[in-house]
Design an enzyme around this catalytic site. Structure first.
Site, PDB file in Angstrom:
ATOM      1  N   ARG A   1      -8.517  14.426  10.852  1.00  0.00           N
ATOM      2  CA  ARG A   1      -7.687  13.516  11.668  1.00  0.00           C
ATOM      3  C   ARG A   1      -7.942  13.762  13.155  1.00  0.00           C
ATOM      4  NH1 ARG A   1      -3.593   9.676  10.476  1.00  0.00           N
ATOM      5  NH2 ARG A   1      -1.709  10.961  10.568  1.00  0.00           N
TER       6      ARG A   1
ATOM      7  N   GLU B   1     -11.351  -5.846  -1.337  1.00  0.00           N
ATOM      8  CA  GLU B   1     -10.416  -5.618  -0.222  1.00  0.00           C
ATOM      9  C   GLU B   1     -10.628  -6.590   0.934  1.00  0.00           C
ATOM     10  OE1 GLU B   1      -8.763  -2.905  -2.572  1.00  0.00           O
ATOM     11  OE2 GLU B   1      -8.018  -3.937  -0.800  1.00  0.00           O
TER      12      GLU B   1
ATOM     13  N   HIS C   1      -3.644 -10.384   2.356  1.00  0.00           N
ATOM     14  CA  HIS C   1      -4.479  -9.350   1.726  1.00  0.00           C
ATOM     15  C   HIS C   1      -4.269  -9.356   0.208  1.00  0.00           C
ATOM     16  CE1 HIS C   1      -6.669  -5.548   1.367  1.00  0.00           C
ATOM     17  NE2 HIS C   1      -5.821  -5.345   0.388  1.00  0.00           N
ATOM     18  N   GLU C   2      -2.988  -9.362  -0.206  1.00  0.00           N
ATOM     19  CA  GLU C   2      -2.697  -9.313  -1.648  1.00  0.00           C
ATOM     20  C   GLU C   2      -3.129 -10.601  -2.332  1.00  0.00           C
ATOM     21  OE1 GLU C   2      -1.531  -5.584  -0.981  1.00  0.00           O
ATOM     22  OE2 GLU C   2      -2.098  -6.578  -2.832  1.00  0.00           O
TER      23      GLU C   2
ATOM     24  N   ARG D   1     -13.164   2.019   0.230  1.00  0.00           N
ATOM     25  CA  ARG D   1     -13.246   0.579   0.004  1.00  0.00           C
ATOM     26  C   ARG D   1     -12.663  -0.198   1.187  1.00  0.00           C
ATOM     27  NH1 ARG D   1      -9.591   0.032  -5.306  1.00  0.00           N
ATOM     28  NH2 ARG D   1     -11.303   1.366  -6.009  1.00  0.00           N
ATOM     29  N   TYR D   2     -11.644   0.389   1.851  1.00  0.00           N
ATOM     30  CA  TYR D   2     -11.051  -0.317   2.984  1.00  0.00           C
ATOM     31  C   TYR D   2     -11.953  -0.201   4.212  1.00  0.00           C
ATOM     32  CZ  TYR D   2      -6.985  -0.191  -0.068  1.00  0.00           C
ATOM     33  OH  TYR D   2      -6.147  -0.325  -1.152  1.00  0.00           O
TER      34      TYR D   2
ATOM     35  N   HIS E   1       5.208  -0.216  -2.158  1.00  0.00           N
ATOM     36  CA  HIS E   1       3.876  -0.398  -1.578  1.00  0.00           C
ATOM     37  C   HIS E   1       3.244  -1.621  -2.247  1.00  0.00           C
ATOM     38  CE1 HIS E   1       0.364   1.070   0.659  1.00  0.00           C
ATOM     39  NE2 HIS E   1      -0.274   0.408  -0.278  1.00  0.00           N
ATOM     40  N   ALA E   2       2.848  -2.613  -1.433  1.00  0.00           N
ATOM     41  CA  ALA E   2       2.394  -3.901  -1.968  1.00  0.00           C
ATOM     42  C   ALA E   2       1.158  -3.749  -2.851  1.00  0.00           C
ATOM     43  CB  ALA E   2       2.089  -4.855  -0.813  1.00  0.00           C
TER      44      ALA E   2
ATOM     45  N   HIS F   1      -6.715 -10.694  -3.279  1.00  0.00           N
ATOM     46  CA  HIS F   1      -7.038 -10.079  -4.570  1.00  0.00           C
ATOM     47  C   HIS F   1      -6.805 -11.078  -5.700  1.00  0.00           C
ATOM     48  CE1 HIS F   1      -7.773  -6.015  -3.231  1.00  0.00           C
ATOM     49  NE2 HIS F   1      -6.576  -5.875  -2.704  1.00  0.00           N
TER      50      HIS F   1
ATOM     51  N   HIS G   1      -2.052   6.179  -1.166  1.00  0.00           N
ATOM     52  CA  HIS G   1      -3.240   6.165  -2.010  1.00  0.00           C
ATOM     53  C   HIS G   1      -3.589   7.523  -2.588  1.00  0.00           C
ATOM     54  CE1 HIS G   1      -3.277   2.475   0.180  1.00  0.00           C
ATOM     55  NE2 HIS G   1      -4.224   1.999  -0.581  1.00  0.00           N
TER      56      HIS G   1
ATOM     57  N   ARG H   1       7.240  13.383   5.684  1.00  0.00           N
ATOM     58  CA  ARG H   1       6.263  14.310   5.084  1.00  0.00           C
ATOM     59  C   ARG H   1       6.937  15.387   4.255  1.00  0.00           C
ATOM     60  NH1 ARG H   1       4.444  11.297   8.528  1.00  0.00           N
ATOM     61  NH2 ARG H   1       2.240  10.645   8.551  1.00  0.00           N
TER      62      ARG H   1
ATOM     63  N   TYR I   1     -20.758   1.799  -5.970  1.00  0.00           N
ATOM     64  CA  TYR I   1     -21.507   1.170  -4.874  1.00  0.00           C
ATOM     65  C   TYR I   1     -23.009   1.178  -5.132  1.00  0.00           C
ATOM     66  CZ  TYR I   1     -17.005   1.234  -2.566  1.00  0.00           C
ATOM     67  OH  TYR I   1     -15.672   1.031  -2.283  1.00  0.00           O
TER      68      TYR I   1
ATOM     69  N   TRP J   1      -7.373  18.324   6.192  1.00  0.00           N
ATOM     70  CA  TRP J   1      -6.865  16.982   6.501  1.00  0.00           C
ATOM     71  C   TRP J   1      -6.723  16.822   8.009  1.00  0.00           C
ATOM     72  CZ3 TRP J   1      -5.738  12.352   4.372  1.00  0.00           C
ATOM     73  CH2 TRP J   1      -4.797  11.536   4.989  1.00  0.00           C
TER      74      TRP J   1
HETATM   75  C1  LIG Z   1      -1.083  -2.942   0.963  1.00  0.00           C
HETATM   76  C2  LIG Z   1      -2.344  -2.624   0.207  1.00  0.00           C
HETATM   77  N1  LIG Z   1      -2.008  -2.318  -1.184  1.00  0.00           N
HETATM   78  C3  LIG Z   1      -3.154  -2.003  -2.059  1.00  0.00           C
HETATM   79  C4  LIG Z   1      -4.198  -3.136  -1.985  1.00  0.00           C
HETATM   80  O1  LIG Z   1      -3.825  -4.312  -2.033  1.00  0.00           O
HETATM   81  O2  LIG Z   1      -5.384  -2.790  -1.822  1.00  0.00           O
HETATM   82  C5  LIG Z   1      -2.638  -1.778  -3.503  1.00  0.00           C
HETATM   83  C6  LIG Z   1      -2.212  -0.339  -3.688  1.00  0.00           C
HETATM   84  C7  LIG Z   1      -3.474   0.386  -4.063  1.00  0.00           C
HETATM   85  C8  LIG Z   1      -4.404  -0.659  -4.689  1.00  0.00           C
HETATM   86  N2  LIG Z   1      -3.709  -1.931  -4.497  1.00  0.00           N
HETATM   87  C9  LIG Z   1      -3.893  -3.075  -5.202  1.00  0.00           C
HETATM   88  O3  LIG Z   1      -3.170  -4.032  -5.057  1.00  0.00           O
HETATM   89  C10 LIG Z   1      -5.043  -3.183  -6.190  1.00  0.00           C
HETATM   90  N3  LIG Z   1      -4.517  -3.543  -7.503  1.00  0.00           N
HETATM   91  C11 LIG Z   1      -5.977  -4.271  -5.683  1.00  0.00           C
HETATM   92  C12 LIG Z   1      -7.137  -4.484  -6.662  1.00  0.00           C
HETATM   93  O4  LIG Z   1      -6.982  -5.243  -7.613  1.00  0.00           O
HETATM   94  O5  LIG Z   1      -8.166  -3.807  -6.458  1.00  0.00           O
HETATM   95  C13 LIG Z   1      -3.010  -1.427   0.871  1.00  0.00           C
HETATM   96  O6  LIG Z   1      -2.784  -0.314   0.449  1.00  0.00           O
HETATM   97  N4  LIG Z   1      -3.779  -1.603   1.986  1.00  0.00           N
HETATM   98  C14 LIG Z   1      -4.135  -2.865   2.593  1.00  0.00           C
HETATM   99  C15 LIG Z   1      -4.900  -2.498   3.850  1.00  0.00           C
HETATM  100  C16 LIG Z   1      -5.147  -1.025   3.854  1.00  0.00           C
HETATM  101  C17 LIG Z   1      -4.328  -0.436   2.726  1.00  0.00           C
HETATM  102  C18 LIG Z   1      -3.190   0.424   3.257  1.00  0.00           C
HETATM  103  O7  LIG Z   1      -2.074  -0.102   3.394  1.00  0.00           O
HETATM  104  O8  LIG Z   1      -3.438   1.625   3.561  1.00  0.00           O
HETATM  105 ZN   LIG Z   2      -6.316  -4.434  -1.346  1.00  0.00          ZN
END
Ligand SMILES: C[C@H](N[C@H](C(=O)O)[C@@H]1CCCN1C(=O)[C@@H](N)CC(=O)O)C(=O)N1CCC[C@H]1C(=O)O
Ligand SMILES: [Zn+2]
Length: 616
Positions: free
Chosen positions: A462, A384, A356-357, A495-496, A326-327, A360, A486, A159, A197, A458
């Site tokens: 939490r 998502e 997950h990826e 969205r998640y 970050h994926a 998408h 994020h 942090r 939405y 925040w």
């Molecule tokens: C690991 C995952 N990375 C996101 C995702 O895949 O959503 C990435 C980074 C932000 C957006 N993004 C995208 O790839 C977009 N281009 C997808 C699209 O096209 O809309 C992620 O952040 N996750 C997964 C579970 C919860 C959350 C987390 O880890 O907190």
């Molecule tokens: Zn995603």
């Protein structure tokens, strides 16, 4: 009169409108793919040069989008069918690209790319001068360490190295973002995000869903707290009932799967954690992606194209360059290039992320034939949910056995509860986290939370919703929201939460389509092309229809519904209620830190009159 005079100047020729759309798509595919390629170059090689090129390309595509929006506003929408009107409205609603002041527009992009850089290059330096990045080092540490002080140092160090360095930048970002969106008439950035939405009651809808699911979370929280007290000792926990944020196996306490072996309700059964087996079997990042690709293929859906395998970055480079680890999944909007960027580690958690990826990318592939403005999720929660739905099948003991990652599957009740616990630590644990991030951001964007209050608000959220508290005192110079990807990446988060609810509706629909009749949590639709057709037909809609239409087509109802999620976890909830009895809940406010010298517990004892059963 005057108004009809204005109407008369609008173009009311549908064939002209259609040729405008054709030209728009041809032009914007070139412009957007060039801009996204510049972003890819920066994300896969963080340098000042690549950042400058990305900002310049983005500025250019904003200007082209502004011009296209102006041209689109010349057309009379009232004579169009719903889909064409939808396209024109999206072409005109260009979001933060609306800022015409070049100084402000450039500054907004520079602030965002600077925050992304701070986050993605942040490291925690420990004792012997070694400095650890988040991936894979700190992530592995949180997954494996049970040393309270090591975890605390990593938690606080992260942090200090990330969030604390971007508080001023984020404050400036909020102002610039709201200004840009006000040009289009949006009240603030959060209002613009929620417009995806299609419902003025959206905030209320998600609040109702969260309240429905809260009792289940409270039971999991109570069970987890008791298990953690056994590991770390009761004195490490505040009297208020909160769980200190650094003890849940994850840097943000957002999912608790890494604790599955510690939390397993019935010992003596095979571990639900397949990480060790993946390592033993010599899994590589590529092989994990091929496994996910095979599942989509088995459903009769679209497999990843050659450009995906040639263009993606599936593991962290070893040549010393800095990358965004970050994926993420990338649509280059040219109907050819689709990629994933991930510093894949050989863990079960990353097995989930790969699915997950790839979910998408499957969506990108299924709607690539649509006009550019309709290439999106029915709503962002849909996007998502795709990969996670597949993952619900993959993670069943039956499927894990069929791919050789689980040796035996116990069909007795105790093994079933163990499996449900491993799923709850991913799906139920996440719910308050998925809910609260944008509660915080919406309040910041609408001005209800000032920069001085950023961090306190925040932690209020939490403590209240997640029952998680800071392990050390926080100060107003901290900016803990910035320690979560994020926030600096400026990606909406509700969205998640939506995804974690609707993915169980989707799972149930696919299981029904496949003819499965057993308990929802043991359903695996692998190899079932009927299920694949139901999912594929929904994905092909892209954002060409309201999301309620897509939901109705796929599940038979047009609303978000927590019932399938509750059905899936029903057996575990019974177990938890028996285990917990009356020992559940936490005080809605954060515990305070005593300042007096020499007291051994860092937390004050709240007046005993305050019951710690959660108050709604
Ligand atoms: C690991 C995952 N990375 C996101 C995702 O895949 O959503 C990435 C980074 C932000 C957006 N993004 C995208 O790839 C977009 N281009 C997808 C699209 O096209 O809309 C992620 O952040 N996750 C997964 C579970 C919860 C959350 C987390 O880890 O907190
Ligand atoms: Zn995603």
């Amino acid at each position: 009169g005057f108004v009809s005079g204005i109407k008369a100047t609008l173009i009311s020729d549908l064939s002209e409108a259609q040729s405008f759309l054709n030209d728009y798509n041809t032009m914007m595919e070139v412009v957007y793919s060039k801009s996204i390629k510049a972003a890819w170059a920066f994300y896969t090689n963080i340098t000042d040069h690549n950042r400058e090129v990305m900002v310049a390309e983005d500025l250019y595509s904003d200007q082209v989008a502004q011009q296209a929006a102006r041209n689109a506003s010349q057309y009379n929408l009232t004579i169009m069918d719903q889909t064409m009107r939808r396209e024109f409205i999206k072409i005109m609603d260009i979001g933060s690209a609306a800022q015409t002041d070049p100084v402000k527009q450039t500054r907004l992009k520079e602030v965002l790319s600077e925050m992304e850089t701070i986050y993605s290059t942040a490291k925690v330096c420990i004792g012997d001068g070694e400095c650890l990045p988040l991936e894979p080092d700190l992530t592995r540490l949180f997954a494996t360490s049970r040393d309270h002080d090591v975890l605390l140092a990593a938690w606080q160090g992260w942090r200090d190295a990330s969030g604390a360095k971007m508080k001023e930048l984020y404050t400036e970002f909020v102002t610039l973002s709201n200004e840009a969106l006000a040009i289009l008439g949006h009240a603030d950035t959060g209002a613009y995000w929620r417009s995806d939405y299609d419902s003025p009651e959206f905030e209320e809808e998600v609040r109702v869903l969260f309240e429905q699911l809260r009792p289940m979370y409270e039971q999991l929280h109570a069970y987890s707290r008791r298990k953690l007290m056994e590991i770390y000792g009761r004195d490490k926990f505040p009297e208020s009932g909160h769980i200190p944020a650094h003890l849940l196996g994850n840097m943000w306490a957002q999912e608790w799967l890494n604790l599955v072996d510690d939390f397993m309700p019935f010992k003596g059964k095979p571990s639900m954690d397949v990480t060790k087996e993946m390592v033993n079997q010599g899994y590589t990042p590529l092989r994990i992606f091929q496994l996910a690709d095979d599942f989509f293929g088995s459903l009769g859906m679209i497999r990843m194209p050659p450009e995906f395998w040639n263009g993606s970055m599936l593991e962290k480079p070893t040549d010393g360059r800095e990358v965004v680890c970050h994926a993420s999944a990338w649509d280059f909007y040219n109907r050819k290039d689709f990629r994933v960027q991930q510093c894949t580690d050989i863990t079960q958690s990353d097995l989930e992320t790969v699915h997950h990826e790839m979910g998408h990318v499957e969506y990108f592939l299924q709607y690539k034939h649509l006009p550019l403005q309709l290439r999106g999720g029915a709503n962002p929660g849909f996007h998502e949910a795709v990969g996670d739905v597949i993952s619900l099948s993959v993670q069943t003991p039956e499927h894990m056995k069929s791919i050789g990652l689980l040796s035996t599957i116990g069909n007795d009740t105790e093994s079933d509860i163990n499996f449900l616990m491993s799923m709850a630590l991913q799906k139920i644990a996440f719910l308050p986290f998925g809910y609260l991030i944008d509660q915080w951001r919406w309040s910041v964007f609408r001005g209800d939370t000032s920069p001085e209050e950023y961090n306190d608000h925040w932690w209020d959220l939490r403590c209240r919703y997640q029952g998680v508290s800071p392990p050390v005192e926080r100060s107003s110079s901290d900016f803990d929201p910035g320690a979560k990807y994020h926030i600096p990446a400026n990606t909406p988060y509700i969205r998640y939460f939506v995804s974690f609810v609707i993915q169980f509706q989707f799972h149930k629909a696919l299981c029904n389509a496949s003819g499965y009749t057993g308990p929802l949590h043991r359903c695996d639709v692998y190899n079932n092309t009927e299920a694949g057709k139901v999912l594929g037909d929904m994905l092909k809609l892209g954002s060409s229809k309201p999301w309620t239409f897509a939901m109705q087509q796929m599940t038979g109802q047009a609303t978000m519904d927590a019932q399938p999620l509750m059905e899936y976890f029903e057996p575990l909830l019974e177990f938890l209620r028996r285990e917990n009895g009356n020992d559940y809940g936490w005080h809605p406010h954060c515990p305070t830190f005593k300042r007096s010298v020499g007291d051994n517990s860092a937390f004050s004892v709240l007046p005993s009159t305050i019951s710690i059963v959660a108050t709604i």
